[in-house]
Design a protein around this motif. Structure first.
Motif, PDB file in Angstrom:
ATOM      1  N   UNK A  11      67.331  56.252  21.382  1.00  0.00           N
ATOM      2  CA  UNK A  11      68.045  54.203  22.273  1.00  0.00           C
ATOM      3  C   UNK A  11      67.374  54.481  23.113  1.00  0.00           C
ATOM      4  N   UNK A  12      67.852  52.793  23.145  1.00  0.00           N
ATOM      5  CA  UNK A  12      66.975  51.826  24.868  1.00  0.00           C
ATOM      6  C   UNK A  12      67.480  50.946  25.085  1.00  0.00           C
ATOM      7  N   UNK A  13      68.172  50.390  26.297  1.00  0.00           N
ATOM      8  CA  UNK A  13      68.241  49.526  27.182  1.00  0.00           C
ATOM      9  C   UNK A  13      67.967  48.382  26.113  1.00  0.00           C
ATOM     10  N   UNK A  14      66.975  48.263  25.333  1.00  0.00           N
ATOM     11  CA  UNK A  14      66.381  47.156  25.439  1.00  0.00           C
ATOM     12  C   UNK A  14      65.720  46.792  24.975  1.00  0.00           C
ATOM     13  N   UNK A  15      65.019  45.524  24.269  1.00  0.00           N
ATOM     14  CA  UNK A  15      63.455  45.296  23.764  1.00  0.00           C
ATOM     15  C   UNK A  15      62.227  45.185  24.760  1.00  0.00           C
ATOM     16  N   UNK A  16      62.879  45.094  25.855  1.00  0.00           N
ATOM     17  CA  UNK A  16      62.159  45.358  27.271  1.00  0.00           C
ATOM     18  C   UNK A  16      61.342  47.286  27.096  1.00  0.00           C
ATOM     19  N   UNK A  17      62.855  47.721  27.419  1.00  0.00           N
ATOM     20  CA  UNK A  17      62.094  48.896  27.731  1.00  0.00           C
ATOM     21  C   UNK A  17      61.596  49.635  26.552  1.00  0.00           C
ATOM     22  N   UNK A  18      61.782  49.347  25.361  1.00  0.00           N
ATOM     23  CA  UNK A  18      61.689  49.995  24.345  1.00  0.00           C
ATOM     24  C   UNK A  18      59.364  49.467  24.265  1.00  0.00           C
ATOM     25  N   UNK A 114      57.026  43.927  36.388  1.00  0.00           N
ATOM     26  CA  UNK A 114      57.427  42.663  35.629  1.00  0.00           C
ATOM     27  C   UNK A 114      57.956  42.489  33.986  1.00  0.00           C
ATOM     28  N   UNK A 115      57.576  43.407  33.191  1.00  0.00           N
ATOM     29  CA  UNK A 115      58.480  43.675  32.010  1.00  0.00           C
ATOM     30  C   UNK A 115      60.237  43.138  32.246  1.00  0.00           C
ATOM     31  N   UNK A 116      60.268  44.516  32.761  1.00  0.00           N
ATOM     32  CA  UNK A 116      61.548  44.541  33.275  1.00  0.00           C
ATOM     33  C   UNK A 116      62.149  43.883  34.484  1.00  0.00           C
ATOM     34  N   UNK A 117      61.643  42.795  34.640  1.00  0.00           N
ATOM     35  CA  UNK A 117      62.431  42.075  36.143  1.00  0.00           C
ATOM     36  C   UNK A 117      61.683  40.380  35.244  1.00  0.00           C
TER      37      UNK A 117
END
Length: 169
Positions: A11-18, A114-117
């Motif tokens: 599981x991941x919180x969203x695509x950015x986390x992936x 940068x990705x997560x923000x």
């Protein structure tokens, strides 16, 4: 440091986390493979193209810098092609495995921030990175970074095996 492969079922919180998980995985895989090589192999090329494992680490750091900071963020970067000299990768005599590893990991932290923000749909800032084309979205930049890491990790698997180091999968 080793990171478990980011399985598609985790599981991941969203695509950015992936994206971040895969980038972290490939980055650490490359660094672990280089760290397992005998010291004499770090500056030696096993391939006709002539690159060395330390040059690869430096190159990957600059790849992230060019695409994330110079490209997507549009930040000024004094030497965006600082991994190249005379049209090939290079390291200076004072650059060591430890300093290059730390630099790549530091760049990875910046990439993660940068990705997560940011939104994956956000378009990069106009600037020289795009060579006159319209800036890409962060999602497209991340797909590019993943393919670059995956490709170079495969190259390094071959080099490590030829050097008597660990064998990739």
């Amino acid at each position: 440091m080793t990171i478990e492969f980011p399985a598609p079922t985790t599981p991941a919180a969203g695509q950015a986390e992936v994206f971040v998980r895969y980038l972290d995985y490939f980055r650490e895989t490359v660094l672990a493979r280089v760290a397992a090589l005998p010291p004499a192999e770090l500056h030696r090329s096993r391939l006709p193209s002539g690159w060395t494992p330390l040059e690869l680490i430096k190159h990957l750091r600059y790849v992230e810098l060019r695409w994330i900071e110079w490209g997507f963020e549009g930040r000024p970067v004094p030497e965006p092609w600082g991994d190249r000299q005379d049209d090939r990768w290079h390291v200076t005599p004072d650059e060591t495995a430890a300093t290059l590893t730390a630099s790549l990991r530091s760049q990875g932290i910046r990439t993660t921030e940068v990705v997560l923000g940011s939104s994956l749909a956000a378009t990069g800032a106009p600037g020289p990175r795009w060579e006159g084309a319209e800036p890409a979205t962060l999602e497209r930049v991340l797909f590019h970074l993943l393919q670059e890491y995956a490709r170079h990790a495969g190259h390094l698997d071959v080099v490590a095996e030829l050097a008597g180091g660990p064998v990739g999968e």
